[in-house]
Motif scaffolding. Structure first.
Motif, PDB file in Angstrom:
ATOM      1  N   ASN A 111      43.007 -12.322 -50.527  1.00  0.00           N
ATOM      2  CA  ASN A 111      41.755 -12.840 -51.034  1.00  0.00           C
ATOM      3  C   ASN A 111      40.331 -12.373 -50.197  1.00  0.00           C
ATOM      4  N   GLY A 112      40.603 -12.440 -48.905  1.00  0.00           N
ATOM      5  CA  GLY A 112      39.595 -12.227 -47.986  1.00  0.00           C
ATOM      6  C   GLY A 112      39.021 -10.584 -48.142  1.00  0.00           C
ATOM      7  N   GLY A 115      38.726  -9.507 -51.851  1.00  0.00           N
ATOM      8  CA  GLY A 115      37.277 -10.062 -52.133  1.00  0.00           C
ATOM      9  C   GLY A 115      36.080  -9.249 -51.656  1.00  0.00           C
ATOM     10  N   LEU A 116      36.169  -9.030 -50.419  1.00  0.00           N
ATOM     11  CA  LEU A 116      34.966  -8.309 -49.705  1.00  0.00           C
ATOM     12  C   LEU A 116      34.860  -7.120 -50.380  1.00  0.00           C
ATOM     13  N   THR A 271      40.667  -4.379 -41.978  1.00  0.00           N
ATOM     14  CA  THR A 271      39.347  -4.862 -42.904  1.00  0.00           C
ATOM     15  C   THR A 271      38.389  -3.691 -42.889  1.00  0.00           C
ATOM     16  N   GLY A 349      35.319 -10.520 -57.206  1.00  0.00           N
ATOM     17  CA  GLY A 349      35.133 -10.296 -55.666  1.00  0.00           C
ATOM     18  C   GLY A 349      34.759 -11.801 -55.238  1.00  0.00           C
ATOM     19  N   GLY A 350      33.948 -12.536 -55.989  1.00  0.00           N
ATOM     20  CA  GLY A 350      33.374 -13.949 -55.527  1.00  0.00           C
ATOM     21  C   GLY A 350      34.502 -14.898 -55.711  1.00  0.00           C
ATOM     22  N   HIS A 352      37.772 -14.353 -55.489  1.00  0.00           N
ATOM     23  CA  HIS A 352      38.871 -14.104 -54.300  1.00  0.00           C
ATOM     24  C   HIS A 352      38.341 -14.781 -53.161  1.00  0.00           C
ATOM     25  N   LEU A 353      37.145 -14.545 -53.051  1.00  0.00           N
ATOM     26  CA  LEU A 353      36.420 -15.239 -51.658  1.00  0.00           C
ATOM     27  C   LEU A 353      36.342 -16.474 -51.660  1.00  0.00           C
ATOM     28  N   PHE A 356      39.810 -17.819 -50.772  1.00  0.00           N
ATOM     29  CA  PHE A 356      39.937 -17.403 -49.181  1.00  0.00           C
ATOM     30  C   PHE A 356      39.030 -18.482 -48.445  1.00  0.00           C
ATOM     31  N   ALA A 357      38.068 -19.021 -48.836  1.00  0.00           N
ATOM     32  CA  ALA A 357      37.058 -20.076 -48.248  1.00  0.00           C
ATOM     33  C   ALA A 357      37.805 -21.284 -48.361  1.00  0.00           C
TER      34      ALA A 357
END
Length: 366
Positions: A111-112, A115-116, A271, A349-350, A352-353, A356-357
């Motif tokens: 996810n992080g 997503g990024l 990363t 991407g958003g 997935h982020l 992760f959040a």
């Protein structure tokens, strides 16, 4: 001028990993004052950047997807050694250490990192393009490994609590090794093209010709320095962990936050390497790094802790709670919807982020 800059780059990427290992030897197992913690953190950051540099040198020499595999396996092997070392120290928290670390790695990478990378690639190039065949196969393997190793223990009845019996743990360990071995064979031999970057027209990019390939001697030197740098990254992360634990406790946060912070530090080299690939419109390389790391984290950690549990004290708790199982299910469903089309926009991407959040928020406030 260019020659001087290259010489400077070689000098610091060689010196910093060696300095990290020396500093690790001097600080291991000791209580560190604030000034030393600051120094360790600075060297840790330098070791991360040096690891990324040497990983890219090796990747340029051996080509994709081998380069992604080298970094993912190197980081995971050292991470597994760290987990077993910490479990050997005993204590009540060691029972869930392997589970928490593996799940954190899965959520960070799937996810992080993804997503990024999707956000960077799509914002920079319009859409992020990648090979759907290889990516969905990798995601399916991650989902299977995570379910067999982290979900099933919650529902088995041979032992009380979210634990495997000896036979069940042996099966999970062997299954993890077999699945990871099949993935590596698929990645490097029979279906290597499925994991290579593609152009916007869907053509496979077999090699990049923007720079000459490094010599074999340079690649072997970078491989050795990559290993040294990663030892420094993981070891120094462990050295500063008491300070992190004190800060987390002082802030009144849940202890699981410590594992998340350590996992973020350990996965930082991958990363950065994944983000660099996304900026160069090589999203498939980014996905190889992220999913390969998640797969290696499960496929190598579970067999290692299964073997170590023979002599390690205390129980081995692998089963996830209901909240984390829901997050894992959401990750697999959304990840499948993301990779099946073979291209993604900033929206994916958003999404997935945000997942992760949510994981980070629940780690802080369960």
């Amino acid at each position: 001028m260019i020659t001087r800059l290259r010489a400077l780059m070689r000098a610091w990427t060689t010196a910093v990993p060696v300095l990290a290992v020396v500093l690790l030897a001097l600080t291991w197992g000791r209580s560190l004052p604030v000034a030393v913690v600051v120094l360790v953190t600075a060297v840790l950051a330098g070791s991360v950047l040096a690891a990324v540099h040497h990983a890219e040198v090796v990747a340029h020499r051996v080509g994709e997807p081998f380069g992604s595999l080298v970094l993912a396996v190197a980081v995971t092997v050292i991470e597994v050694a760290l987990i077993v070392t910490l479990m050997a120290d005993g204590g009540d928290k060691s029972a869930t250490l392997a589970r928490d670390t593996v799940f954190a790695a899965v959520m960070i990478t799937c996810n992080g990192v993804i997503g990024l990378c999707l956000l960077v690639a799509s914002m920079r190039h319009g859409t992020a393009v990648f090979n759907a065949e290889g990516t969905i196969a990798a995601l399916g393997t991650v989902a299977t490994l995570a379910t067999l190793s982290l979900v099933l223990p919650t529902f088995t009845t041979s032992k009380p609590g979210p634990e495997f019996s000896g036979v069940q743990l042996t099966f999970a360990a062997l299954s993890s090794l077999i699945l990871y071995g099949l993935f590596v064979a698929t990645l490097t031999m029979r279906h290597r093209d499925y994991f290579l970057p593609i152009t916007r027209q869907g053509d496979v990019i077999t090699s990049d010709h923007h720079a000459a390939s490094p010599s074999a001697r340079t690649a072997w030197t970078s491989l050795g320095l990559l290993g040294i740098a990663l030892v420094g990254v993981v070891g120094l992360a462990k050295s500063v962990s008491p300070t992190i634990e004190s800060g987390v406790a002082a802030a009144g946060l849940h202890h699981a936050v410590v594992g998340v912070i350590i996992a973020l530090l350990v996965l930082l080299p991958e990363t950065i390497a994944a983000l660099r690939s996304a900026r160069r419109d090589r999203m498939q390389t980014s996905l190889n790094l992220a999913l390969g790391s998640a797969m290696a984290s499960i496929g190598l950690t579970i067999p290692a802790v299964a073997l170590a549990s023979v002599w390690l004290p205390g129980p081995l708790v692998l089963g996830l709670g209901s909240t984390h199982m829901l997050l894992l299910l959401l990750t697999v469903v959304v990840g499948s919807l993301t990779v099946v089309p073979g291209r993604a926009t900033p929206l994916q991407g958003g999404v997935h982020l945000v997942i992760f959040a949510a994981y980070l928020e629940l780690a802080i406030n369960p």
